[in-house]
Structure formats: C-alpha cells, structure tokens
Design an enzyme around this catalytic site. Structure first.
Site, mmCIF file in Angstrom:
data_model
loop_
_atom_site.group_PDB
_atom_site.id
_atom_site.type_symbol
_atom_site.label_atom_id
_atom_site.label_comp_id
_atom_site.label_asym_id
_atom_site.label_seq_id
_atom_site.Cartn_x
_atom_site.Cartn_y
_atom_site.Cartn_z
ATOM 1 N N CYS A 42 63.929 -23.632 116.751
ATOM 2 C CA CYS A 42 63.761 -22.446 115.900
ATOM 3 C C CYS A 42 65.068 -22.112 115.218
ATOM 4 O O CYS A 42 66.145 -22.355 115.751
ATOM 5 C CB CYS A 42 63.291 -21.270 116.753
ATOM 6 S SG CYS A 42 61.694 -21.595 117.525
ATOM 7 N N ASP A 43 64.966 -21.554 114.027
ATOM 8 C CA ASP A 43 66.178 -21.266 113.273
ATOM 9 C C ASP A 43 66.447 -19.773 113.186
ATOM 10 O O ASP A 43 65.854 -18.967 113.903
ATOM 11 C CB ASP A 43 66.127 -21.943 111.902
ATOM 12 C CG ASP A 43 65.023 -21.402 110.999
ATOM 13 O OD1 ASP A 43 64.472 -20.313 111.278
ATOM 14 O OD2 ASP A 43 64.704 -22.075 110.005
ATOM 15 N N LEU A 44 67.377 -19.434 112.345
ATOM 16 C CA LEU A 44 67.825 -18.051 112.125
ATOM 17 C C LEU A 44 66.692 -17.053 111.978
ATOM 18 O O LEU A 44 66.814 -15.898 112.368
ATOM 19 C CB LEU A 44 68.612 -17.996 110.804
ATOM 20 C CG LEU A 44 69.953 -18.720 110.754
ATOM 21 C CD1 LEU A 44 70.398 -18.816 109.319
ATOM 22 C CD2 LEU A 44 70.957 -17.959 111.604
#
Lengths: 140, 140, 140, 140
Positions: free
Chosen positions: C16-18
């Site tokens: 998962c990212d920002l």
C-alpha cells in the site's frame, strides 16, 4: 568515517508506505543500487565476476534506522569497504538527507566471494581498489 | 528457540532477481508481513495503536542470509518477541524452506513504542501477549 | 465470463502507498502471479518452455481500475485465456474483493510465443488446455 | 507526438527479474514517477490538491511493450496530457532507451479528478498548463 563513493538519489512516491514514509525494506534497494554502481565504476561488476567463476554473496546486513525519508526528499548514499578476517568484506554505508545532511540510515553489509562454492579471499576487490588509491582497512 | 507464531507463504516469480533467487530486500517484506499478521491476530494493529496515540517504529534490523529461496519455494516465517532493556522490544524471526525445513534467514528486528514522540515501555505488548499465555522474555 | 482458474490472496501492508491503498503497479504483480500459478498447474511453466526454445512475452496490458484494495483485504484473481488472430493469446483477468465479491480490477493481458525470435501459434497452450477440458475461444 | 516533459532515469538491478530484464510491473513505477515529477513542477501536487478537496485517480492504463530495458540501461520517460470527453484526462507516455532513442514502452494513462466523490472537469490542469504555454488537446 571516510567514504569511497557517493551517489545522489530521490525518493519516489511509490516507495513510500501507509505511514507516508519510505518503507523500511526500500532502503535495502537504495543500498544495493549504490554498491552495484560503485563496483561497476571500478569494473567489479558481479555479472563479470560470475563469468570468471567468482560469485559475490551477501551473508549479513545490519541497518540502524535513525530517521525517515519522505516523498520528494533527495538523499545521498555513501559507502566504503573494509575487510573482516580473511574472507569477509564489509560495505559500510550511510544514507544522508540532502537538505540538511542528516543521517537517516547507518548500515553494515557483510559479504564473501566464492569460487567453486568455497569462500576465497577478496583479493580482486583489494587490488582493484588499491590501484585506484582506495585502501580496504582491516576491521577488528 | 520457541516461536509464538508462524505463517506460510510462497515465493512469487516477480520477487526474484537477475540471479534467479529472491532478492535480499524482499525478505524484509516477508518479515514485516509476518509481524503485522501476528500483531493483528492479537489486536495489536499499528493503525489502531496509532489512534491511541502510540506509534511503533523499527530502530534496527539484523539479517543473516543462510541460503536463498527460489521460484516456487514455499516457506514458513516464524517469530517470537522479547524485551531488551526498558523500552526496546525485539522480534526474533526465522524463515525456513517448507520442503526440508532448512533455515534460510535468521533475523532480529528491534523496535520501540513512542507516545508524544517519547519512547514508552512496551507494556501493551507485554500484557496482551501474557493474556494469551505468551511471555516476552527479557534479553540480556 | 467463465473463468478457468482462481487464486486467493491477501493485501500486504507494504503493497500500500501513501494514499492507504494498494499501489496501481502492484496489481500487475498480483495478475502475473495468478498467470504463472495457472500455467504451472498445467505444466506450462515459462522456464520449461524456454528450455524447449519457446519464449512467452507480454506485448500489451489493459487495466481498468474499478475500486481499490486496502490493508487486510482478501481478494480473488480469476482468469481465462482466449486467442486473438493467429498468434496472439489473451489472458482475461479480474480481481474481486473477497468480502463482497466486488470487482476491483478488470484486465486484458496480450502475449505471444516466439521460437527463434519469430512469433508462433500458441498451439502448446491450446492443446494442453483442451486436454484438461478448457477451450481457448477465438476473440473477434 | 509533442511531449510536455521528460525525465531521465536508470535501470536498477533489483528492478530486473529472472529473465534478466526489467519486470513488466516496474514500468508502471517509472511512468508514475514521471507523472508526479511533471505535476510537481507545475505545483499540481496530488497531496496539495487533496488538501483543496480534489482527488486524482487513475481509471485505466494501457501499456504496449515494444522492447525490454536491461541492467545498466539509461532511459527517458516523456509525456504530454490530453482531454477525453468532459472529465477524463489522459497522460500519453513513452519510454525510450537513451543509447539509441529506441521506443521501449508506449502508454496511455486515463484519470479523473473528483470532488466530494463526484468527477469534475480537469480545469485546474487545463488552466495551470495553459499558463505555462502547454495546451491539453481534446482527444477524439
């Protein structure tokens, strides 16, 4: 500590995780890229060594996480190389944030060279670097 | 060593690099996933702790690379938790190849909990695990 | 659409990212892993084909992003295979969230097999799948 | 095609897979990084837009794989932006190998801006770019 080499890089957004900071595992990518670029510079390419029957392998890594890089940060990876005992070589690496030269990551990466699956002295590193005025100190 | 938890996973081809083996940095992903799954199981979710004003942070990682996982390999990540000093907790983690239970990776991951940016004793871990019959030993 | 195969997986936090959701590029990893597992099941391993002088290569990918997977989500990747023209094969893939079977990702992955660097008809896919009762339809 | 922006990058060894070439999913990372750097340059940062209540989301991606980047390759990602219909914007992106300017990847990345979860016209992109002499053409 005196470093042999440095490379400047920039955080890419996809390298950041849920917490909005660079994911812990990504620093290993940065460190590996810096090592490969350094070795390439002196013709010590792992692919080439492999063709000479010599393989390099990482046996241990120690990373101290001091602070976190964030989206948009530029940073510098610095490194030098030392010897430990007869066969192990060590990359001493550090990552500094560019804006204030603050230490983010301190790492030691231990490796050995093998030939016919047996560890050999890292003479090829020693001699190549010496020819360029870089001395691999012996660690205690 | 007695482990608290284990999770079985499988190497995915995209995790392997030029050398045909799992890239060194990917083991950190495996180790992190195992830690998060373990903590989740006991309701010690980092996201939830964060909402209570408590943040967990990794301060140091030590990984010994014993052997390499390859495409198609199944493996098991095992872990337990200990305390070191007053504030540090330690995840002792190991990765074993499933087919022969051979040790691939041995790791120690050090962390602290912080509240208002100051380290606090990891009492929430200690007590929650004790309630489930798991004892965080004190490391010397 | 009738699918030939499905595999269940789970989102890992580091994917998962920002934005707190699975990064767009990670779905390609999920899709690739599902394709390789499917082909492996029928002995259509790319490594093995390579030894027979046949190489598989992805020439085009189309992905529609319908909704986003989040930390902790379990999901299912489903796929079937069709033919397009004389040499192209197509993986039709979809990712569904496990909890409500909601469509997250719809993808078409186009590929060709090559021998001596020239495209060949994907007969090896066609015949192997047919032997297991799976028919690669011709796309218009 | 006339491009608005280009960024030069270099393949890192860990981005390459078993086949010795950059893994298909990694090009999405390159493409995303180029888009974010381009938007940043004009103050069109997604984080900043988010604070104004506007969110950008990728709805579809099409990638044609023409040839493969390899370890050590330098490359250039070029892009421009167009409009499609009333609400969709499109990044037209291409990746060229630096050594011979050979086309490796051709991609179209479709997105929308949303406010209160409803799609809005991408006026903020249109006007900001126009102010810098860049015109978002309307696609048929």
């Amino acid at each position: 500590m005196e470093y042999f080499y440095e490379i400047e890089m920039e955080v890419r957004d996809y390298e950041c995780d849920l917490q909005g900071i660079v994911n812990n595992s990504v620093y290993q990518n940065y460190l590996e890229h810096a090592r490969h670029q350094f070795l390439d510079k002196y013709g010590l390419n792992f692919a080439q060594l492999h063709n000479d029957g010599i393989d390099g392998v990482v046996t241990r890594i120690e990373i101290d996480y001091k602070d976190s890089l964030r989206p948009g940060d530029r940073f510098v990876v610095r490194l030098n190389m030392t010897k430990k005992g007869n066969v192990r070589f060590v990359f001493n690496q550090a990552i500094f944030r560019k804006s204030d030269d603050k230490l983010m990551i301190q790492a030691k990466v231990f490796g050995v060279l093998t030939q016919n699956r047996r560890p050999i002295a890292p003479t090829v590193f020693d001699e190549t670097l010496k020819a360029h005025g870089l001395v691999m100190q012996q660690e205690k």
